[in-house]
Scaffold this active site. Structure first.
Site, mmCIF file in Angstrom:
data_model
loop_
_atom_site.group_PDB
_atom_site.id
_atom_site.type_symbol
_atom_site.label_atom_id
_atom_site.label_comp_id
_atom_site.label_asym_id
_atom_site.label_seq_id
_atom_site.Cartn_x
_atom_site.Cartn_y
_atom_site.Cartn_z
ATOM 1 N N PHE A 107 0.624 -1.274 0.000
ATOM 2 C CA PHE A 107 0.091 -0.026 0.043
ATOM 3 C C PHE A 107 0.751 1.397 0.013
ATOM 4 O O PHE A 107 0.314 2.356 -0.194
ATOM 5 C CB PHE A 107 -0.924 0.038 1.257
ATOM 6 N N LYS A 108 2.217 1.271 0.347
ATOM 7 C CA LYS A 108 2.955 2.306 0.392
ATOM 8 C C LYS A 108 2.903 2.895 -1.079
ATOM 9 O O LYS A 108 3.518 4.264 -1.209
ATOM 10 C CB LYS A 108 4.252 1.930 1.197
ATOM 11 N N ASP A 109 2.820 2.153 -2.083
ATOM 12 C CA ASP A 109 3.037 2.723 -3.625
ATOM 13 C C ASP A 109 1.884 3.958 -3.523
ATOM 14 O O ASP A 109 2.200 4.847 -4.179
ATOM 15 C CB ASP A 109 2.811 1.751 -4.355
#
Ligand SMILES: *Cc1c(COP(=O)(O)O)cnc(C)c1O
Length: 459
Positions: A107-109
């Site tokens: 999810f950090k993208d």
């Protein structure tokens, strides 16, 4: 919108400076001076695309021309492999919100793709250069590297502890051969990497000379961009189920992702409760149970991106909880720095905050949940997501559907999947890495060594 520090000793600044600054000079975290209410717009927003909801939310917080903001958002989500960017599906008793369709499958993208485009935009306008320095134990480093690879005005230096990062996560970083990307395998632990990073950032002359920038999760832009999916998924699930409220289950480490949910609630998204799920590193769960925030020892688990004790974004929540009083907050943080513990009183209901429902998923719970969802629903959860789903199942609410944030693709953590199901989880991006060439420097766990490495290669 202006930004102020939780510690109250930094002059207000605009969004662009807040993002370039990262940590406030007084040691606090930057927060918006006010939180806009948007409940009058929710009906209209429920018909918008992910990118359009992002635009409507971000424009309330930034100081960029509308056209530029739209362009930045479009570019940031081009690298995602699902047309809805962050789709939500009903699975068994919950809804799964898939946040892992970006280039590094975590999810950090979602935030780092935007942050990288934003950096490039600002640097071009200011005719400036940036050298990003970071330390990673896994997901953040690769998401940051994939965000800025090949960009003209940015070099990125990411330290990881040599041999102590999951092999797949290491390859996701070192198989990027762009000339502006520098991986450094430090002969030491993750703590050594962090210590070196902090020492270099506190060397103000070095920091200024090389325009050092940070991408860690205290950066306001990361929190801001994550607010969006609480709206997009919440409105979608309300629409498809007819519910008037939803609740979210969030697997937590640094309190970044769940803090974005807190902002969404403050903005007027009908969120009944935020289910905060930790692994055995349960400092946050213990706090929301008892009001006492006290350091434990980090233990390794099956969900390594949540193996954290000091949650770097927690200070923002404490600030609001204390009524927005910087003196009181500063005193609390001083307590914590001196003793490794701080405490605040519980409310009438016996808990710190009725909005947050804390819970813990152990490694055994993680494996059992992965196995059960695979068998009963044919859906593979990654171990971080499984921690959230495990806790969520204990707090289902008939009137408020539960949306579980899926923070990584299961193939990123194939060992846990194999242990739980006896099968292999695959993704072609990861399979292709097996034979890809890599580039990485190895350095001793020594500040001077890393400093001269950067000096020779900085922009
Ligand atoms: C970073 C991460 C988390 C924890 O997110 P925080 O914002 O630090 O709470 C959970 N799952 C995965 C896969 C992550 O990479």
């Amino acid at each position: 919108m202006n930004y102020i520090s939780t510690r109250g000793r930094t002059p207000p600044m605009g969004f662009q400076d807040a993002v370039l600054t990262g940590l406030a000079p007084d040691g606090g975290l930057l927060i918006p001076t006010d939180i806009p209410r948007v409940e009058d717009r929710l009906d209209a927003w429920s018909r918008l695309s992910y990118q359009d909801i992002t635009f409507e939310i971000l424009r309330l917080f930034v100081d960029l021309p509308d056209g530029d903001l739209r362009h930045l958002i479009e570019r940031s989500y081009m690298a995602f492999r699902h047309p809805e960017i962050a789709p939500a599906w009903p699975v068994g008793p919950v809804h799964i919100l898939e946040l892992f369709h970006g280039p590094t499958l975590a999810f950090k993208d979602i935030a780092l793709q935007f942050l990288s485009n934003f950096f490039e935009y600002i640097l071009k306008r200011r005719d400036a250069r940036l050298n990003i320095l970071g330390a990673t134990s896994g997901d953040t480093g690769s998401a940051a590297i994939h965000g800025v690879r090949g960009r003209e005005r940015i070099n990125i230096f990411i330290m990881h502890p040599r041999g102590r990062v999951a092999p797949l996560q290491e390859r996701q970083m070192t198989a990027v051969l762009d000339s502006n990307v520098f991986n450094i395998a430090v002969e030491g632990t993750f703590d050594d990497c962090q210590r070196i990073m902090k020492t270099l950032f506190s060397d103000l002359e070095f920091k200024r000379r090389h325009a050092l920038g940070a991408v860690n999760s205290v950066n306001w832009a990361r929190v801001l961009v994550q607010i969006v999916y609480y709206f997009s998924a919440g409105l979608y699930v309300m629409q498809t189920t007819g519910a008037r409220e939803v609740q979210f289950a969030v697997p937590t480490g640094n309190f970044g992702d769940v803090l974005a949910g807190y902002y969404a609630w403050r903005m007027g998204m009908p969120i009944r409760r935020l289910i905060l799920a930790t692994n055995e590193n349960d400092i946050l769960a213990r706090f929301f149970e008892s009001g006492v925030y006290s350091l434990g020892r980090v233990v390794p688990t099956l969900s390594p991106s949540m193996d954290i004790q000091v949650a770097s974004n927690f200070e923002r929540y404490l600030y609001y909880k204390g009524g927005g009083n910087p003196e009181r907050l500063t005193a609390l943080m001083k307590d914590f720095a001196a003793t490794g513990s701080l405490s605040i009183p519980c409310g009438a209901g016996g808990r710190v905050d009725e909005l947050f429902i804390p819970g813990v998923g152990t490694s055994a719970d993680t494996l059992a949940t992965i196995r059960r969802y695979d068998r009963e629903y044919g859906y593979l959860l990654d171990p971080h997501t499984a921690v959230g789903v495990h806790v969520a199942e204990q707090h289902l609410d008939r009137e408020a559907p539960t949306i579980c944030l899926a923070t990584a693709h299961p193939a990123k953590f194939s060992q846990a999947i194999r242990e739980a199901t006896g099968r292999e989880a695959h993704h072609e991006i990861l399979d292709n890495l097996a034979h890809a060439p890599t580039r990485c420097a190895t350095l001793p766990a020594d500040v001077e060594a890393v400093k001269s490495f950067i000096e020779e290669r900085a922009r």
